[in-house]
Scaffold this motif. Structure first.
Motif, PDB file in Angstrom:
ATOM      1  N   GLY A  28      -7.702  15.488  37.822  1.00 45.19           N
ATOM      2  CA  GLY A  28      -8.544  16.065  36.779  1.00 45.19           C
ATOM      3  C   GLY A  28      -8.239  15.602  35.387  1.00 45.19           C
ATOM      4  N   LEU A  29      -7.265  14.698  35.228  1.00 47.35           N
ATOM      5  CA  LEU A  29      -6.866  14.231  33.901  1.00 47.35           C
ATOM      6  C   LEU A  29      -7.349  12.798  33.693  1.00 47.35           C
ATOM      7  N   ASP A  30      -7.643  12.482  32.446  1.00 48.57           N
ATOM      8  CA  ASP A  30      -8.135  11.147  32.106  1.00 48.57           C
ATOM      9  C   ASP A  30      -7.060  10.413  31.326  1.00 48.57           C
TER      10      ASP A  30
ATOM     11  N   ASP B 237     -10.028  20.021  39.952  1.00 46.59           N
ATOM     12  CA  ASP B 237     -10.069  21.367  39.391  1.00 46.59           C
ATOM     13  C   ASP B 237     -10.924  21.377  38.132  1.00 46.59           C
TER      14      ASP B 237
ATOM     15  N   ALA C  23     -11.580  22.201  34.214  1.00 47.68           N
ATOM     16  CA  ALA C  23     -10.668  21.919  33.094  1.00 47.68           C
ATOM     17  C   ALA C  23      -9.742  23.085  32.801  1.00 47.68           C
TER      18      ALA C  23
ATOM     19  N   LEU D  34      -6.648  23.213  35.190  1.00 44.43           N
ATOM     20  CA  LEU D  34      -5.744  22.073  35.317  1.00 44.43           C
ATOM     21  C   LEU D  34      -4.319  22.465  34.946  1.00 44.43           C
TER      22      LEU D  34
ATOM     23  N   ARG E  62      -2.225  21.817  27.172  1.00 49.34           N
ATOM     24  CA  ARG E  62      -3.188  21.957  28.262  1.00 49.34           C
ATOM     25  C   ARG E  62      -4.308  20.955  28.059  1.00 49.34           C
ATOM     26  N   ALA E  63      -5.060  20.701  29.130  1.00 48.81           N
ATOM     27  CA  ALA E  63      -6.155  19.731  29.065  1.00 48.81           C
ATOM     28  C   ALA E  63      -7.449  20.383  28.576  1.00 48.81           C
ATOM     29  N   GLY E  64      -7.799  21.518  29.153  1.00 48.62           N
ATOM     30  CA  GLY E  64      -9.018  22.202  28.742  1.00 48.62           C
ATOM     31  C   GLY E  64      -8.805  23.011  27.479  1.00 48.62           C
TER      32      GLY E  64
ATOM     33  N   ARG F  19      -5.455  23.056  22.216  1.00 49.39           N
ATOM     34  CA  ARG F  19      -4.797  22.334  23.304  1.00 49.39           C
ATOM     35  C   ARG F  19      -3.301  22.607  23.356  1.00 49.39           C
TER      36      ARG F  19
ATOM     37  N   ARG G 133      -6.064  15.292  28.509  1.00 41.50           N
ATOM     38  CA  ARG G 133      -7.515  15.440  28.401  1.00 41.50           C
ATOM     39  C   ARG G 133      -8.120  15.489  29.801  1.00 41.50           C
ATOM     40  N   PRO G 134      -9.140  16.328  29.999  1.00 43.00           N
ATOM     41  CA  PRO G 134      -9.790  16.369  31.309  1.00 43.00           C
ATOM     42  C   PRO G 134     -10.638  15.120  31.529  1.00 43.00           C
TER      43      PRO G 134
END
Length: 501
Positions: free
Chosen positions: A50-52, A74, A76, A79, A99-101, A132, A446-447
Motif C-alpha cells: 500500500g505504500l508508494d 489496505d 490508506a 496502512l 503514517r501514510a494516510g 502525517r 505515502r499511500p
C-alpha cells in the motif's frame, strides 16, 4: 521472478510467505519482471503493502503487459505506521510517529520497553486530521531511561512499528571536576556552567572530587583546568581508564603552568604554553575534521574562534593523536587510547575565557561523541566492524540473524540502510551494540498514488468482512416487540383473539 509454477506449488509458496523487515524495492521488482516471459496473457494479482516508493506506477505498467492487473492493498488509513528516530529532551524521549494516510484523526498507544520486555512508559499519541506525523513524550527517569531498549506502537506487530535503542541513547553519568575557586561567586563564568549545560541533554551530570566520583558508577570524568594532579590521583584515574573510563581534560592557566603525565601528548613549557605570553592578534579557525577522527562527520563551524591554547610538544605520533586542528595546523583536541579507555585533552578552556567554542552547538556534539567512547558505549570508530547480533523479523521480533546478514563497518554504518544483507537489528557485540532501524533513510510515507488506466484496485479483506451490527440490532428490536406483544395478549391487555393455552 522464477517462472510459472503449478497452482499447488504456488499455494505452498504463498502460505510460506512472511513479511520482510525492509522497504520494498519496486525498481528491482520491475527489472525482475522484465526478465519474466509468459506464454499468452494472464490475470495478475499484486498484493501490495500500500505504500508508494516512487516506482509503483512503473511496476504496475510492467505487470499490465502480462494481462489484466488487480492491486490488493489496505486502505490508506489502515496502512502500517512507522516509529521514526526519537529526540532526547532531558530524561524524556520524544517518540516521532509517521503514517501514510492523512484522513481523519487517529489515536494509538506508544510504549517504551526494557530488553526483557518490561514496560517502562506508556503514553497516548494522536494524529490530527490531515497530519502525517505525531509526537509523544515518554517520561523516563534516569534509571529507566538507561534500561529502555525499544519504542513500539502497541498492538502493531511490524518492524516499522518498532524502534530499537542502543547505547547511544543511554544517559551516561559524567563527573565534573574544576580547578576554579571563584565559581560560587561568578557561576556564569565557570567552566562547569558551560559543561553542565552542554552535557545535560544526553548525560547524567555529577560534581565532586575525583575520589568521590570514582566510588560511584561513572562513564566520563571531566577535568576543567585542574592543573597538575597528584601521584595518587594519576594512579587512580589511570587504573580506571584501563577498565574503559574516559578522562576528558580542558586546558587553562593552571595546566599551562604545570602539567602531569595524564595527558595524551606532552605539552610545551615556558613561554610557549598559553596562559602566558603567547596569543594571536587574529583568532584561529577550525580545520575540517579528519575522517579517522571521532568527530568525523561534524561540520567545523567557521564562526568558532580560538584566542588562546596550550601547545603540544612535536612528536612522531602527534598527527595520529590529533582529533581536531586549527587552521595553522596546531592541535585543538588530542586523544590517546589506554587499555579500554581514553585520555583526551582539549587545548583550550571549557569556558569562554580563551574561545567561543563552549557557546556553540559544535561543543555539544563533540562532547556527545566523547561520552560515546566510554566502556559499554559504541564509539565512532571508522575502522571497527559490527557483525549482526540480533535482527528484527517482519513482525518486529528480535531473533537470530539470517544467513544472508553481513557485518557493517563503522565507516559505513551511517550510510547503511535496511535490506536483505543488513536487516534492522543490533550489530557489534553484547557490551557495545549499535542499532539499525527500519526508519533509517526512509522517505516520507505515502499511500499508492495514481496507477495506470485499467488497473483494478481492491481493498485487502474488504469482501470477507461484513458489518452485521445494524442487522443484529434490528433483529433484537423486533424480537423485543414480539415478546412485548405476546405478554400483553396473555394478560388481556390487547384487543383481539386470545391465545389458547
Amino acid at each position: 521472478a522464477s517462472g510459472i509454477v503449478r497452482a499447488a506449488e504456488a499455494r505452498r509458496i504463498v502460505r510460506a510467505l512472511q513479511p520482510k523487515p525492509w522497504p520494498s524495492d519496486r525498481r528491482a521488482a520491475t527489472a525482475a519482471a522484465d526478465r519474466l516471459s509468459l506464454p499468452g496473457s494472464a490475470n495478475v494479482i499484486w498484493f501490495s503493502d500500500g505504500l508508494d516508493d516512487g516506482g509503483a506506477r512503473d511496476f504496475a505498467s510492467r505487470l499490465q503487459r502480462f494481462g489484466s492487473l488487480q492491486v490488493v492493498a489496505d486502505l490508506a488509513e489502515a496502512l502500517a505506521r512507522l516509529v521514526d528516530t526519537p529526540r532526547s529532551e532531558g530524561n524524556d524521549l520524544i517518540a516521532q510517529l509517521r503514517r501514510a494516510g492523512v484522513r481523519g484523526e487517529q489515536e494509538l498507544w506508544v510504549r517504551a520497553a526494557a530488553q526483557d520486555g518490561r514496560l517502562l512508559a506508556r503514553e497516548r499519541a494522536r494524529f490530527a486530521d490531515g497530519a502525517r506525523a505525531a509526537d509523544v513524550r515518554l517520561v523516563l527517569p534516569g534509571d529507566l531511561r538507561n534500561a529502555a531498549a525499544r519504542i513500539e506502537i502497541e498492538g502493531e506487530a511490524t518492524a516499522g512499528a518498532t524502534y530499537l535503542l542502543d547505547e547511544r541513547w543511554r544517559r551516561r553519568p559524567v563527573g565534573l571536576v574544576s580547578g576554579e575557586t571563584a565559581e560560587a561567586a561568578q557561576p556564569l563564568l565557570s567552566a562547569l556552567f558551560y559543561l553542565g549545560r552542554a552535557l545535560a541533554p544526553f548525560s547524567e551530570v555529577r560534581e565532586g572530587p575525583i575520589a568521590e566520583l570514582l566510588k560511584r558508577e561513572i562513564a566520563v570524568v571531566v577535568l576543567a583546568d585542574i592543573g597538575r594532579l597528584g601521584d595518587s590521583q594519576v594512579r587512580m584515574l589511570g587504573e580506571w581508564i584501563e577498565k574503559g573510563g574516559v578522562v576528558l581534560r580542558f586546558a587553562g592557566p593552571r595546566l599551562a603552568q604545570s602539567a602531569d603525565s595524564l595527558l595524551p601528548t606532552p605539552l610545551r613549557t615556558g613561554d610557549r604554553a598559553l596562559g602566558g605570553v603567547l596569543s594571536w592578534s587574529r583568532p584561529a579557525e577550525l580545520m575540517p575534521f579528519d575522517e579517522k577522527s571521532p568527530f568525523a562527520g561534524l561540520a567545523a563551524n567557521p564562526d568558532i574562534r580560538i584566542n588562546r591554547q596550550v601547545l603540544a610538544e612535536p612528536s612522531a605520533d602527534l598527527a595520529q593523536k590529533s582529533w581536531a586542528r586549527l587552521a595553522d595546523g596546531t592541535p585543538l583536541v588530542t586523544g590517546e587510547r589506554r587499555g579500554r579507555g581514553y585520555v583526551i585533552l582539549v587545548h583550550t578552556t571549557a569556558s569562554t575565557e580563551w574561545s567561543n567554542l563552549p557557546i556553540s552547538g559544535l561543543f555539544v556534539e563533540m562532547l556527545r561523541r566523547i561520552v560515546g567512547l566510554s566502556a559499554g558505549v559504541v564509539g565512532e570508530d571508522a575502522e571497527a566492524v559490527y557483525p549482526p547480533i540480533e535482527t528484527l523479523d517482519g513482525f518486529g521480533r528480535l531473533g537470530t540473524p539470517p544467513s544472508t546478514a553481513s557485518a557493517i563497518t563503522g565507516r559505513g554504518f551511517e550510510e547503511a540502510r535496511p535490506g536483505p544483507r543488513t536487516p534492522p537489528g543490533y550489530y557489534g557485540r553484547d557490551t557495545a551494540r549499535r542499532a539499525l532501524n527500519l526508519a533509517t533513510g526512509m522517505a516520507e510515507l505515502r499511500p499508492l498514488g495514481e496507477l495506470p488506466p485499467g488497473v483494478e484496485r481492491l481493498a485487502l479483506g474488504a469482501d470477507a468482512i461484513r458489518d452485521f451490527k445494524p442487522w443484529l440490532l434490528l433483529a433484537a428490536a423486533i424480537l423485543a416487540l414480539i415478546d412485548l406483544a405476546v405478554s400483553f395478549q396473555l394478560r388481556g391487555l390487547m384487543v383481539g383473539p386470545r391465545l389458547r393455552r
